[in-house]
Write a protein that holds these residues in place. Sequence first.
Motif, PDB file in Angstrom:
ATOM      1  N   LEU A   1      17.810 -28.716  55.937  1.00 22.74           N
ATOM      2  CA  LEU A   1      16.806 -27.990  56.221  1.00 22.74           C
ATOM      3  C   LEU A   1      15.639 -28.852  55.404  1.00 22.74           C
ATOM      4  O   LEU A   1      15.857 -29.609  54.503  1.00 22.74           O
ATOM      5  CB  LEU A   1      16.791 -26.795  55.505  1.00 22.74           C
ATOM      6  CG  LEU A   1      17.744 -25.672  56.001  1.00 22.74           C
ATOM      7  CD1 LEU A   1      17.727 -24.530  55.136  1.00 22.74           C
ATOM      8  CD2 LEU A   1      17.282 -25.434  57.578  1.00 22.74           C
ATOM      9  N   ASP A   2      14.665 -29.026  56.077  1.00 27.04           N
ATOM     10  CA  ASP A   2      13.380 -29.759  55.559  1.00 27.04           C
ATOM     11  C   ASP A   2      12.598 -29.071  54.293  1.00 27.04           C
ATOM     12  O   ASP A   2      12.131 -28.094  54.602  1.00 27.04           O
ATOM     13  CB  ASP A   2      12.366 -30.270  56.611  1.00 27.04           C
ATOM     14  CG  ASP A   2      11.395 -31.197  56.032  1.00 27.04           C
ATOM     15  OD1 ASP A   2      11.173 -31.225  54.950  1.00 27.04           O
ATOM     16  OD2 ASP A   2      10.675 -31.778  56.734  1.00 27.04           O
ATOM     17  N   TRP A   3      12.957 -29.427  53.166  1.00 25.61           N
ATOM     18  CA  TRP A   3      12.404 -28.766  51.853  1.00 25.61           C
ATOM     19  C   TRP A   3      11.303 -29.780  51.259  1.00 25.61           C
ATOM     20  O   TRP A   3      10.975 -29.697  49.980  1.00 25.61           O
ATOM     21  CB  TRP A   3      13.557 -28.462  50.977  1.00 25.61           C
ATOM     22  CG  TRP A   3      13.968 -26.950  51.079  1.00 25.61           C
ATOM     23  CD1 TRP A   3      14.278 -26.554  52.245  1.00 25.61           C
ATOM     24  CD2 TRP A   3      14.738 -26.383  50.397  1.00 25.61           C
ATOM     25  NE1 TRP A   3      14.773 -25.405  52.125  1.00 25.61           N
ATOM     26  CE2 TRP A   3      15.180 -25.330  50.982  1.00 25.61           C
ATOM     27  CE3 TRP A   3      14.777 -26.383  48.759  1.00 25.61           C
ATOM     28  CZ2 TRP A   3      16.000 -24.123  50.349  1.00 25.61           C
ATOM     29  CZ3 TRP A   3      15.769 -25.400  48.206  1.00 25.61           C
ATOM     30  CH2 TRP A   3      16.363 -24.286  48.844  1.00 25.61           C
ATOM     31  N   SER A   4      10.792 -30.689  51.910  1.00 25.83           N
ATOM     32  CA  SER A   4       9.716 -31.570  51.500  1.00 25.83           C
ATOM     33  C   SER A   4       8.597 -30.658  50.963  1.00 25.83           C
ATOM     34  O   SER A   4       8.186 -31.413  49.622  1.00 25.83           O
ATOM     35  CB  SER A   4       9.073 -32.474  52.441  1.00 25.83           C
ATOM     36  OG  SER A   4      10.170 -33.200  53.296  1.00 25.83           O
ATOM     37  N   SER A   5       8.272 -29.762  51.162  1.00 28.38           N
ATOM     38  CA  SER A   5       7.151 -28.953  50.633  1.00 28.38           C
ATOM     39  C   SER A   5       7.502 -28.470  49.079  1.00 28.38           C
ATOM     40  O   SER A   5       6.683 -28.223  48.587  1.00 28.38           O
ATOM     41  CB  SER A   5       6.612 -27.932  51.576  1.00 28.38           C
ATOM     42  OG  SER A   5       7.709 -26.920  51.809  1.00 28.38           O
ATOM     43  N   LYS A   6       8.641 -28.151  49.187  1.00 25.12           N
ATOM     44  CA  LYS A   6       9.019 -27.606  47.760  1.00 25.12           C
ATOM     45  C   LYS A   6       9.444 -28.876  46.834  1.00 25.12           C
ATOM     46  O   LYS A   6       9.430 -28.564  45.571  1.00 25.12           O
ATOM     47  CB  LYS A   6      10.283 -26.898  48.073  1.00 25.12           C
ATOM     48  CG  LYS A   6      10.611 -25.771  48.718  1.00 25.12           C
ATOM     49  CD  LYS A   6      11.883 -25.123  48.935  1.00 25.12           C
ATOM     50  CE  LYS A   6      11.994 -23.826  50.080  1.00 25.12           C
ATOM     51  NZ  LYS A   6      11.723 -22.597  49.282  1.00 25.12           N
TER      52      LYS A   6
END
Length: 286
Positions: free
Chosen positions: A51-56
């Motif tokens: 899952l892409d959690w780059s924003s977190k």
Amino acid sequence: MRLKFIEPLMPTLVDRPPEGGDWIHEVKFDGYRSQMIIDEGGARIFTRRGLDWSSKYRDLAAAAALLNVENAIIDGEIIVLNAAGLSDFAELRKAITRRQHDLYFVAFDLLHLNGHDLCDMALEDRREILEGMIPPDIRIQFSQALPGEASAVYHLVDQAGLEGMVSKRRDSKYRSGPSTSWLKVKCFAVGEFDLLGVEREAGKPAFALMAERGTGRYVGSAFITLNRELRERLWKRVQEHAGPPPQGIKRPATQWVKPGLIGRVKHLRGEEDLRHASLQDFREEP
């Protein structure tokens, strides 16, 4: 070209670390296994399941620009340190939403660099390249190997209150999925839990069902390893404190108890619920 997430290599849990010079040993951090991908679109950070959690992880993604690489795929762990300087899973969850600046990405493997797939390269060589590309004093840090014999390393890790250690074959290639090329050994902790009941079936081991102190949240069962005298005393107390079953738990062979019995449980450190747990002793709430 955008690089794609690579399913991580997952270490096998074993009882003791492997001996010999074919292995390197690292601290097992108590955090979120993550993969950092750097390419022409910038840096992205993915969870263990892709899952892409780059924003977190905005601050960590921004720190990737300091690595001075065109493109790379780095395997690591996102952690936060507590006051004792140890990685702390409970604090990590708070830091993700409130304290981005406290997060670290601990890098321990390099799968791709500047257009080259490194998965067939020996682990030791991949790590040497990885260490050389991380500048000092940034939020991305290299997971240093721990020197010494495996048993001595494990003892030091345990004494330091760390979750455990991971041993990796020096010459191993990177292969997605479960692997025996990486072995993890966890340390044990001892804590107190509320006793919910005792599960006994003829011909089977007896288990104590435990809950988190003060919350009633069921956290798992613990094998009853008490001597005969203590086992008999426990069963007598359980019968004297017999009570209704907690809501949401169906265990037909269990004698449930009213609140007031506290169990001392040995269990694997760094797990949200009890694993490899055994009941060491019990007491009544004064």
